[in-house]
Design a protein around this motif. Structure first.
Motif, PDB file in Angstrom:
ATOM      1  N   SER A  85      32.960 -48.523  33.349  1.00 34.67           N
ATOM      2  CA  SER A  85      34.426 -48.240  32.950  1.00 34.67           C
ATOM      3  C   SER A  85      34.960 -48.267  31.512  1.00 34.67           C
ATOM      4  O   SER A  85      33.766 -48.399  30.686  1.00 34.67           O
ATOM      5  CB  SER A  85      35.267 -49.462  33.513  1.00 34.67           C
ATOM      6  N   LEU A  86      36.131 -47.960  31.111  1.00 36.80           N
ATOM      7  CA  LEU A  86      36.500 -47.911  29.741  1.00 36.80           C
ATOM      8  C   LEU A  86      36.296 -49.548  29.244  1.00 36.80           C
ATOM      9  O   LEU A  86      37.258 -50.372  29.824  1.00 36.80           O
ATOM     10  CB  LEU A  86      37.563 -47.425  29.636  1.00 36.80           C
ATOM     11  N   ASP A  97      35.836 -46.713  25.085  1.00 32.90           N
ATOM     12  CA  ASP A  97      34.926 -45.910  25.838  1.00 32.90           C
ATOM     13  C   ASP A  97      34.204 -46.203  26.910  1.00 32.90           C
ATOM     14  O   ASP A  97      34.097 -47.446  27.184  1.00 32.90           O
ATOM     15  CB  ASP A  97      33.860 -45.550  24.457  1.00 32.90           C
ATOM     16  N   CYS A  98      33.599 -45.205  27.537  1.00 30.01           N
ATOM     17  CA  CYS A  98      32.865 -45.478  28.701  1.00 30.01           C
ATOM     18  C   CYS A  98      31.469 -46.330  28.514  1.00 30.01           C
ATOM     19  O   CYS A  98      30.920 -46.284  27.810  1.00 30.01           O
ATOM     20  CB  CYS A  98      32.536 -44.223  29.358  1.00 30.01           C
TER      21      CYS A  98
END
Length: 347
Positions: A85-86, A97-98
Motif C-alpha cells: 500500500s501507499l 509511495d508504494c
C-alpha cells in the motif's frame, strides 16, 4: 604519500562527530513492523513478487525490477506480508509511495544462501548479476544500481577506482565507524570491484579527522596496491567531483560523469554490501545509520534493518521528545526535515 590537489572554495562547519563515536556499532534489533519502499534506487520502481498473507524468509526477494533499470528488494527478516500500500517514505516532499509492509515473526529464519568463495573463477557477468540480485544500489546517497555503475561504456576505461570514505557531512559518522570496524570487508569489496573494472589505481579517501579509521584501513591494506589517501578536512571534500579533483587534479567535465575522465567513485558502505553479497551470499537488508544530536541520550551508530521505522531507531538511541526541536534526515548540510518519524530507513 599520495599527491593531493585542492578545489576552490569549501567551508569548515563544526563537525560534532565525537557525539556518536564513543561506542561500537550496535544492532538496532527487529521492530514490530518493517516498511519496504519499492523505489529505493534510481530507475524503475520494483514490483512486488509476493502476496498479502504470504510468509517470507530473511533474504527472500519480495520485489523486483523486470523492465528497465533497478534492483530487487529483499525481506530483512522472516515474517508475514501484511500489506502492499501507499505509506509515507523519506523524501523532502513528505510524499507517500508504494511499500510492502512485513510483520516479523521473531524467528529471523534465513533463505538458503549461496556464497562464492572464489569469485575470480566466475566470469565478470556472473559476479555483476550476483551484485544486482543482492539488491545493491549506491549507499552514499544517489542510489544508482551498483551493477550498472560497474559496467561503464566500452570506450570509458576506468583507470582510477576511488572508495569515498571522506564523510564530510557534519554529525554523520556511519562511514567512520564502518571503516574502523569493517576495514577488512571494505578492502574485500574493493578487490571485487577492482577485479571487475581492472583499474590501474585503487584509492580509499578519508578525511584527516578520522585517525582510527585511517589506521584500520592501513592495516587492512597492508601488502596490497591500495592507497589510503588522507585528505584535509573541508566541506564538501566528500562530494564526488570535489574528491576526484583532490585525488587526481582533474575536473569532471560540465554535464559529464567521472567515467569521462577514467574515474569511478564508490561508497565504503557499498563495498561492504558487495563483499557480503559475494562472500556470504547475503542481499542488502541493513545499513549502518547514525542517530545523533542533543535530543538523544545515547547517540551512536546502529546497524538498522532496511524498512525499520525511524521512530523505532530514535527510541533505541533514547529520544527525549522535550528536547527535540527538529528531525533531519541526512545531516545538517545535505539533509532535509522529516514530516514524520514513521518513515522507514532505506538503502
Amino acid at each position: 604519500m599520495t599527491q593531493l590537489w585542492d578545489f576552490s572554495g569549501g567551508i569548515h562547519p563544526a563537525g560534532n562527530k565525537n557525539l556518536s563515536t564513543t561506542h561500537p556499532i550496535t544492532k538496532a534489533g527487529v521492530p514490530p513492523m518493517l516498511v519496504l519502499p519499492l523505489q529505493q534506487h534510481i530507475g524503475e520502481p520494483a514490483e512486488p513478487c509476493v502476496a498479502i498473507g504470504e510468509r517470507v524468509l530473511k533474504g527472500q526477494k519480495v520485489a523486483d525490477v523486470t523492465g528497465g533499470m533497478g534492483v530487487p528488494v529483499h525481506a530483512p527478516t522472516s515474517g508475514t506480508i501484511e500489506s502492499i500500500s501507499l505509506q509515507p517514505v523519506p523524501h523532502p516532499s513528505g510524499m507517500t509511495d508504494c511499500c510492502i509492509t512485513l510483520r516479523p515473526d521473531g524467528q529471523d529464519e534465513w533463505i538458503s544462501l549461496s556464497p562464492i568463495a572464489s569469485y575470480r573463477e566466475q566470469d565478470r557477468e556472473t559476479v555483476l548479476d550476483l551484485i544486482r540480485e543482492a539488491g545493491i544500489s549506491g549507499m552514499g546517497g544517489a542510489g544508482f544500481p551498483t551493477n550498472i555503475k560497474l559496467r561503464p561504456p566500452r570506450d570509458r576505461k576506468v583507470n582510477t577506482l576511488i572508495l569515498n570514505g571522506a564523510e564530510c557531512e557534519p554529525y554523520i559518522t556511519a562511514d567512520d565507524m564502518a571503516m574502523r570496524e569493517k576495514a577488512d570487508e571494505i578492502l574485500a569489496g574493493l578487490r571485487i570491484m577492482a577485479w571487475i573494472l581492472r583499474p590501474e589505481r585503487c584509492v580509499i579517501a578519508v578525511e584527516d579527522n578520522k585517525p582510527e579509521a585511517i589506521e584500520a584501513l592501513r592495516k587492512a591494506a597492508e601488502g596490497t596496491q591500495t592507497e589510503i589517501a588522507v585528505i584535509p578536512t573541508k566541506y564538501p571534500s566528500g562530494g564526488e567531483k570535489q574528491l576526484i579533483q583532490i585525488l587526481t587534479g582533474m575536473e569532471v567535465p560540465s554535464g559529464g560523469i567521472p567515467a569521462d575522465i577514467g574515474v569511478m567513485c564508490q561508497n565504503v558502505g557499498t563495498a561492504i554490501a558487495v563483499s557480503a553479497a559475494i562472500f556470504r551470499g547475503e542481499p542488502l537488508i541493513s545499513r549502518i545509520t547514525t542517530v545523533t544530536g542533543r535530543a538523544v541520550t545515547s547517540p551512536g551508530n546502529f546497524e538498522v534493518l532496511v524498512g525499520t521505522p525511524i521512530d523505532y531507531v530514535l527510541s533505541r538511541a533514547g529520544l527525549d521528545n522535550e528536547t527535540l526541536h527538529r528531525l533531519v534526515l541526512g545531516g545538517p548540510m545535505m539533509g532535509y526535515t522529516l514530516e514524520t518519524p514513521a518513515v522507514p530507513v532505506v538503502k
